[in-house]
Design a protein around this motif. Sequence first.
Motif, PDB file in Angstrom:
ATOM      1  N   LEU A 104      54.015  56.660  37.685  1.00 30.04           N
ATOM      2  CA  LEU A 104      53.611  57.429  36.503  1.00 30.04           C
ATOM      3  C   LEU A 104      54.373  56.964  35.268  1.00 30.04           C
ATOM      4  N   TYR A 105      55.663  56.664  35.433  1.00 35.57           N
ATOM      5  CA  TYR A 105      56.428  56.127  34.304  1.00 35.57           C
ATOM      6  C   TYR A 105      55.767  54.858  33.742  1.00 35.57           C
ATOM      7  N   SER A 106      55.259  54.020  34.654  1.00 36.40           N
ATOM      8  CA  SER A 106      54.709  52.717  34.251  1.00 36.40           C
ATOM      9  C   SER A 106      53.380  52.823  33.520  1.00 36.40           C
ATOM     10  N   SER A 107      52.802  54.032  33.479  1.00 32.80           N
ATOM     11  CA  SER A 107      51.568  54.242  32.720  1.00 32.80           C
ATOM     12  C   SER A 107      51.833  55.010  31.428  1.00 32.80           C
ATOM     13  N   PHE A 108      53.105  55.124  31.045  1.00 36.78           N
ATOM     14  CA  PHE A 108      53.448  55.830  29.810  1.00 36.78           C
ATOM     15  C   PHE A 108      53.924  54.874  28.713  1.00 36.78           C
ATOM     16  N   ILE A 109      54.983  54.128  28.958  1.00 39.68           N
ATOM     17  CA  ILE A 109      55.558  53.253  27.926  1.00 39.68           C
ATOM     18  C   ILE A 109      54.733  51.973  27.695  1.00 39.68           C
ATOM     19  N   PRO A 110      54.404  51.192  28.746  1.00 35.47           N
ATOM     20  CA  PRO A 110      53.696  49.915  28.519  1.00 35.47           C
ATOM     21  C   PRO A 110      52.395  50.028  27.727  1.00 35.47           C
ATOM     22  N   PRO A 111      51.536  51.065  27.959  1.00 30.31           N
ATOM     23  CA  PRO A 111      50.316  51.143  27.154  1.00 30.31           C
ATOM     24  C   PRO A 111      50.578  51.282  25.656  1.00 30.31           C
ATOM     25  N   THR A 158      64.469  44.773  37.189  1.00 31.08           N
ATOM     26  CA  THR A 158      64.950  43.460  36.749  1.00 31.08           C
ATOM     27  C   THR A 158      63.854  42.410  36.835  1.00 31.08           C
ATOM     28  N   ALA A 159      63.083  42.466  37.925  1.00 33.07           N
ATOM     29  CA  ALA A 159      61.977  41.515  38.082  1.00 33.07           C
ATOM     30  C   ALA A 159      60.936  41.712  36.984  1.00 33.07           C
ATOM     31  N   ALA A 160      60.684  42.967  36.618  1.00 31.15           N
ATOM     32  CA  ALA A 160      59.739  43.236  35.522  1.00 31.15           C
ATOM     33  C   ALA A 160      60.265  42.677  34.207  1.00 31.15           C
ATOM     34  N   PHE A 161      61.574  42.810  33.992  1.00 30.92           N
ATOM     35  CA  PHE A 161      62.186  42.267  32.774  1.00 30.92           C
ATOM     36  C   PHE A 161      62.044  40.748  32.727  1.00 30.92           C
ATOM     37  N   PRO A 241      63.496  57.874  32.346  1.00 31.65           N
ATOM     38  CA  PRO A 241      64.923  57.669  32.064  1.00 31.65           C
ATOM     39  C   PRO A 241      65.189  56.224  31.661  1.00 31.65           C
ATOM     40  N   ILE A 242      66.177  56.032  30.820  1.00 32.19           N
ATOM     41  CA  ILE A 242      66.539  54.679  30.386  1.00 32.19           C
ATOM     42  C   ILE A 242      67.144  53.924  31.562  1.00 32.19           C
ATOM     43  N   SER A 243      66.667  52.693  31.776  1.00 33.10           N
ATOM     44  CA  SER A 243      67.134  51.911  32.930  1.00 33.10           C
ATOM     45  C   SER A 243      67.697  50.550  32.532  1.00 33.10           C
ATOM     46  N   VAL A 244      67.960  50.354  31.231  1.00 32.23           N
ATOM     47  CA  VAL A 244      68.443  49.040  30.790  1.00 32.23           C
ATOM     48  C   VAL A 244      69.788  48.705  31.426  1.00 32.23           C
ATOM     49  N   THR A 245      70.595  49.725  31.691  1.00 29.18           N
ATOM     50  CA  THR A 245      71.891  49.473  32.334  1.00 29.18           C
ATOM     51  C   THR A 245      71.755  49.244  33.835  1.00 29.18           C
ATOM     52  N   ASP A 246      70.560  49.485  34.374  1.00 30.32           N
ATOM     53  CA  ASP A 246      70.333  49.307  35.812  1.00 30.32           C
ATOM     54  C   ASP A 246      69.871  47.897  36.166  1.00 30.32           C
ATOM     55  N   GLY A 297      54.191  40.351  27.870  1.00 33.19           N
ATOM     56  CA  GLY A 297      55.627  40.118  27.991  1.00 33.19           C
ATOM     57  C   GLY A 297      56.439  41.236  27.369  1.00 33.19           C
ATOM     58  N   LEU A 298      56.060  41.640  26.157  1.00 29.86           N
ATOM     59  CA  LEU A 298      56.808  42.695  25.467  1.00 29.86           C
ATOM     60  C   LEU A 298      56.704  44.020  26.199  1.00 29.86           C
ATOM     61  N   MET A 299      55.514  44.345  26.718  1.00 26.47           N
ATOM     62  CA  MET A 299      55.380  45.640  27.385  1.00 26.47           C
ATOM     63  C   MET A 299      56.159  45.671  28.691  1.00 26.47           C
ATOM     64  N   ASN A 300      56.320  44.518  29.353  1.00 25.79           N
ATOM     65  CA  ASN A 300      57.130  44.502  30.576  1.00 25.79           C
ATOM     66  C   ASN A 300      58.621  44.476  30.274  1.00 25.79           C
ATOM     67  N   ILE A 301      59.006  43.809  29.184  1.00 27.28           N
ATOM     68  CA  ILE A 301      60.421  43.815  28.789  1.00 27.28           C
ATOM     69  C   ILE A 301      60.851  45.226  28.407  1.00 27.28           C
ATOM     70  N   VAL A 302      60.077  45.856  27.530  1.00 24.01           N
ATOM     71  CA  VAL A 302      60.414  47.218  27.105  1.00 24.01           C
ATOM     72  C   VAL A 302      60.278  48.192  28.273  1.00 24.01           C
ATOM     73  N   GLY A 303      59.207  48.029  29.047  1.00 25.36           N
ATOM     74  CA  GLY A 303      58.997  48.932  30.175  1.00 25.36           C
ATOM     75  C   GLY A 303      60.125  48.888  31.187  1.00 25.36           C
ATOM     76  N   SER A 304      60.654  47.690  31.450  1.00 28.19           N
ATOM     77  CA  SER A 304      61.737  47.565  32.431  1.00 28.19           C
ATOM     78  C   SER A 304      62.993  48.302  31.987  1.00 28.19           C
ATOM     79  N   CYS A 305      63.134  48.515  30.684  1.00 24.47           N
ATOM     80  CA  CYS A 305      64.285  49.255  30.172  1.00 24.47           C
ATOM     81  C   CYS A 305      64.080  50.764  30.225  1.00 24.47           C
ATOM     82  N   PHE A 306      62.863  51.179  30.629  1.00 29.10           N
ATOM     83  CA  PHE A 306      62.549  52.605  30.724  1.00 29.10           C
ATOM     84  C   PHE A 306      61.909  52.928  32.077  1.00 29.10           C
TER      85      PHE A 306
END
Length: 536
Positions: A104-111, A158-161, A241-246, A297-306
């Motif tokens: 569900l998270y992955s259908s919120f930020i990337p779009p 990380t793989a998504a990033f 939740p923010i996951s950039v530190t993960d 690319g941008l939606m996966n980079i940003v998405g991986s951080c969230f």
Amino acid sequence: MGTMEVHHNKVNFSSGRTFLSSFRSSLKETLLPDDPFRYLKGKSACSVAWGYLKYFVPILEWAPRYTFAKFRFDLLAGITIASVAIPQGISYARLANLPPIIGLYSSFIPPLIYAVFGSSTNLAVGTVAGASLFMGSIIGTVASATEDPELYTHLFFTAAFLTGIIEAALGVFRLGILVDFLSRSTITGFMGGTAVIVIMQQLKGFLGLKHLTTKTDVVSTLRALIAKRSQVGPLNKGLNPISVTDLNFQSKYIGTLMKASLLSAFLALSEGIAVGRSLGMLKNEQIDGNKEMIAFGLMNIVGSCFSCYLTTGPFSKSAVNYHAGCRTSMSNVVMSICMMLVLLFLAPLFKYTPLVALSAIIAVAMIGLIEYEEAYRLFKVDKFDFLICMSAFFGVIFYSMTAGLLISVCLAVVRSLLYIARPSTCKLGSIRGTEMYCDVEQYPDSFVYPDILILNLGSPIYYANAGYLKERILRWVEEEENAKKKDADLQYVILDMGGVTSIDNTGIGMLVDVHKNLGKKGIKVKLTELRRKEEL
């Protein structure tokens, strides 16, 4: 008919370009074949800067012209694809052995990111079954989803990033041509094989139980099924939740992650761009593959951080978006808002969703990916393409997804090399009553001059095929001489160079050798339809 009179026409070599201008032109044609900035010539610096900004941020192009009439269609389409995104997001997250809430998270930020940077008005962003299963199979070799779920999930982020970095880099450097190595045949076989694996994996979800009941009546069976059916489990409310530190870039994982990211990037780009272009054709819209790469690319980079994992433009959801009447990428924004409301208020309700329902959703979606008719068409039209398709299909089923993909790609590359190393040549004859010259095998009634052999060389001449072409030309001459023992002697060999778009030094040397060899027999070699060789 008598001997054809040969006229000599000189070729203009005086207008040749310098190495630098030729290199610049070739580079532009390679990286910018559509010349997207041609309309900026002669404009002011401010207009040029705004033009570049609108090119890389497409929302600036369509947003000023956006109307409420369009919004009505996008609103309906957005709500519709959101209703599809919820069960699919949960299902595909389970397929990747991830917590359902991640889907569900992955259908919120990337779009939201795609709505700003994407160029397709039809594409609906979301997770896909193939990539979910593919990344899970690779990441599962270094981390366990059950023994260390936190590490497993962080490696997915990380793989998504990394996938996003690769996708964006391909778009920035205009390397969309690399994605073309995943041919339609490869994608058809790979997706079909993946679908079979996914459907087989859903048997556990369909059955769901080690023991149902000893009774055989319908009422008892249904009662036991309802009582013992597995469900999704708890889904907590709240936004991503923010996951950039993960993100985990430890050396012991980076090799596996790069392998998963590189292959997933090509798969996701191939599917997303193909879907965007296919639906765009129905609206007569041009889709820029390189801009799509940057957007993905941008939606996966940003998405991986969230707390999102890999997303692209799935066919099923995009088709729903198109048929629901979407007008712009605003439908993705509407879907994202709907997903936000679900995450904030409704997520816990989905814990009661039975796994068998999710398995059914996945299985039905996967059945549509097994393109029987396309495989049959390939068998009828091109046996080698069919072999490429089947190598991907059976490689995925009987060995691994990576192996099936690589085998198919290698076969496709081998085929391309064969086309280069063994180009086709044909003998030409004159079509009576016209000035056309065509292949005598296709037009057996065409007229052939008794003392002239006309050959068509239909491909660039490089070091890889120069030797073959030399032998083939000499063999044509030998066959012609043997057929004309009692007729007029062969006097001319005319090489039609219209299809020779380029030639290297080895190719030039080959033509010189042919000229010398035939000259010893008293046969003159003439070239027609010459092109100027660029100074590269």
